[in-house]
Design a protein around this motif. Structure first.
Motif, mmCIF file in Angstrom:
data_model
loop_
_atom_site.group_PDB
_atom_site.id
_atom_site.type_symbol
_atom_site.label_atom_id
_atom_site.label_comp_id
_atom_site.label_asym_id
_atom_site.label_seq_id
_atom_site.Cartn_x
_atom_site.Cartn_y
_atom_site.Cartn_z
ATOM 1 N N ALA A 106 -0.667 17.681 -2.780
ATOM 2 C CA ALA A 106 -1.881 17.637 -1.967
ATOM 3 C C ALA A 106 -1.628 16.903 -0.653
ATOM 4 C CB ALA A 106 -3.008 16.964 -2.740
ATOM 5 N N ILE A 107 -0.863 15.828 -0.711
ATOM 6 C CA ILE A 107 -0.531 15.092 0.508
ATOM 7 C C ILE A 107 0.331 15.950 1.427
ATOM 8 C CG2 ILE A 107 0.667 13.079 1.453
ATOM 9 C CD1 ILE A 107 -0.083 11.577 -1.115
ATOM 10 N N GLU A 108 1.280 16.659 0.851
ATOM 11 C CA GLU A 108 2.129 17.538 1.660
ATOM 12 C C GLU A 108 1.299 18.631 2.334
ATOM 13 O OE1 GLU A 108 5.091 18.904 -1.044
ATOM 14 O OE2 GLU A 108 6.223 17.012 -1.012
ATOM 15 N N GLU A 109 0.276 19.137 1.633
ATOM 16 C CA GLU A 109 -0.614 20.128 2.238
ATOM 17 C C GLU A 109 -1.356 19.529 3.431
ATOM 18 O OE1 GLU A 109 -3.207 21.636 -0.745
ATOM 19 O OE2 GLU A 109 -1.590 22.458 -1.975
ATOM 20 N N GLN A 110 -1.767 18.267 3.305
ATOM 21 C CA GLN A 110 -2.408 17.599 4.436
ATOM 22 C C GLN A 110 -1.462 17.503 5.624
ATOM 23 O OE1 GLN A 110 -3.903 13.977 2.177
ATOM 24 N NE2 GLN A 110 -5.471 14.178 3.759
ATOM 25 N N GLU A 111 -0.218 17.146 5.347
ATOM 26 C CA GLU A 111 0.758 16.985 6.416
ATOM 27 C C GLU A 111 1.065 18.312 7.108
ATOM 28 O OE1 GLU A 111 3.311 13.144 4.804
ATOM 29 O OE2 GLU A 111 3.826 15.158 4.078
ATOM 30 N N ALA A 169 -3.535 10.961 10.546
ATOM 31 C CA ALA A 169 -2.383 10.078 10.361
ATOM 32 C C ALA A 169 -2.743 8.898 9.470
ATOM 33 C CB ALA A 169 -1.868 9.593 11.720
ATOM 34 N N ALA A 170 -3.896 8.281 9.724
ATOM 35 C CA ALA A 170 -4.318 7.136 8.920
ATOM 36 C C ALA A 170 -4.600 7.558 7.478
ATOM 37 C CB ALA A 170 -5.563 6.492 9.529
ATOM 38 N N ALA A 171 -5.309 8.675 7.304
ATOM 39 C CA ALA A 171 -5.667 9.124 5.957
ATOM 40 C C ALA A 171 -4.426 9.466 5.137
ATOM 41 C CB ALA A 171 -6.610 10.320 6.033
ATOM 42 N N GLY A 194 -11.930 2.261 4.945
ATOM 43 C CA GLY A 194 -11.404 2.761 6.203
ATOM 44 C C GLY A 194 -12.022 4.084 6.602
ATOM 45 N N VAL A 195 -12.196 4.969 5.627
ATOM 46 C CA VAL A 195 -12.844 6.252 5.900
ATOM 47 C C VAL A 195 -14.261 6.032 6.406
ATOM 48 C CG1 VAL A 195 -13.671 8.406 4.869
ATOM 49 C CG2 VAL A 195 -11.429 7.508 4.228
ATOM 50 N N LYS A 196 -14.974 5.086 5.785
ATOM 51 C CA LYS A 196 -16.339 4.788 6.225
ATOM 52 C C LYS A 196 -16.359 4.329 7.671
ATOM 53 C CE LYS A 196 -20.160 1.550 5.507
ATOM 54 N NZ LYS A 196 -20.693 0.423 4.705
ATOM 55 N N GLN A 197 -15.480 3.398 8.015
ATOM 56 C CA GLN A 197 -15.458 2.871 9.373
ATOM 57 C C GLN A 197 -15.118 3.958 10.389
ATOM 58 O OE1 GLN A 197 -12.611 -0.245 8.701
ATOM 59 N NE2 GLN A 197 -14.159 -1.736 8.049
ATOM 60 N N ARG A 198 -14.172 4.812 10.027
ATOM 61 C CA ARG A 198 -13.793 5.894 10.943
ATOM 62 C C ARG A 198 -14.910 6.919 11.072
ATOM 63 N NH1 ARG A 198 -8.737 4.981 8.156
ATOM 64 N NH2 ARG A 198 -8.996 6.816 6.827
#
Length: 240
Positions: free
Chosen positions: A111-116, A176-178, A207-211
């Motif tokens: 799943a992370i690789e799909e994001q990248e 990038a942050a996520a 962090g997601v909330k703040q962004r």
């Protein structure tokens, strides 16, 4: 039943795509019959898919008139959803970590690789591709926790799609942050220390909330929410 459930899922996913690519705008009507005609299916799976979308706040029911697309979430709504995620998702992550499993960890990696690999651009297809990978990562954790009550609470929040509507026309701004936070979380999962996983997931959602709040403020400063950016509007096809 399996065939019927699959069709409902397909209709649900298609409607999510139309929300994320700006085809359906805030305030657009979404009728059961009109949607069924547009998608070439019977009204039954549309009715069930819309009920699921309503439970997550991505459509709202209007008395005697079917459904409509709600306004973009305001700062209070974003904060409320994210605060609820702060309560639910760290607990889900901790439970999932205690269960472990090599195949599950590999699925998180995929799943992370799909994001990248997802194009980090402003077009609708890129937003949908990234959204699916991001949601898949979190859902794999939620389902692996094996707690039906918490999973239902997670599903009811609909926080992913509500936030991703802010990216229409501007693209995903925090990839990038996520991705870095997801990789940190996966590394902790592989170490198998559940309290650490709880802490990292809590930090990630915070962090997601703040962004998300910063993105909402940016959209307001730009003269409105980002769903007016360059998409053809054929929401009328769903209105009757």
């Amino acid at each position: 039943m399996p065939v019927r459930s699959t069709l409902v899922d397909q209709v649900y996913e298609r409607l999510m795509e139309l929300l994320l690519d700006g085809t359906l705008h805030s305030g657009d009507p979404v009728s059961i019959d009109g949607t069924a005609r547009h998608l070439g299916v019977s009204p039954t799976p549309v009715r069930e898919a819309l009920a699921r979308l309503e439970s997550t706040g991505n459509v709202v029911r209007v008395a005697m008139r079917g459904y409509r697309v709600p306004e973009m979430p305001d700062a209070k709504e974003i904060s409320d959803v994210m605060d609820a995620r702060l309560l639910i998702e760290p607990q889900l992550a901790e439970l999932a970590c205690t269960r472990g499993g090599a195949d599950w960890l590999d699925a998180l990696e995929e799943a992370i690789e799909e994001q990248e690999l997802a194009p980090h651009t402003s077009d609708a297809a890129a937003i949908r591709t990234y959204h699916r990978a991001d949601e898949r990562f979190h859902r794999l954790i939620a389902e692996h926790a094996d707690n039906g009550a918490l999973l239902r609470a997670y599903d009811a929040l609909g926080g992913h799609a509500q936030r991703f509507r802010l990216f229409i026309g501007v693209g995903v701004q925090d990839s990038a942050a996520a991705i870095a936070e997801h990789r940190e979380l996966l590394a902790a999962m592989r170490r198998g220390y559940a309290p650490e996983v709880y802490r990292i997931m809590h930090t990630h959602i915070l962090g997601v909330k703040q962004r998300a709040l910063a993105e909402r403020a940016q959209a307001q400063q730009a003269g409105g929410t980002a769903n007016s950016g360059g998409h053809s509007h054929d929401g009328a096809a769903f209105g009757s």
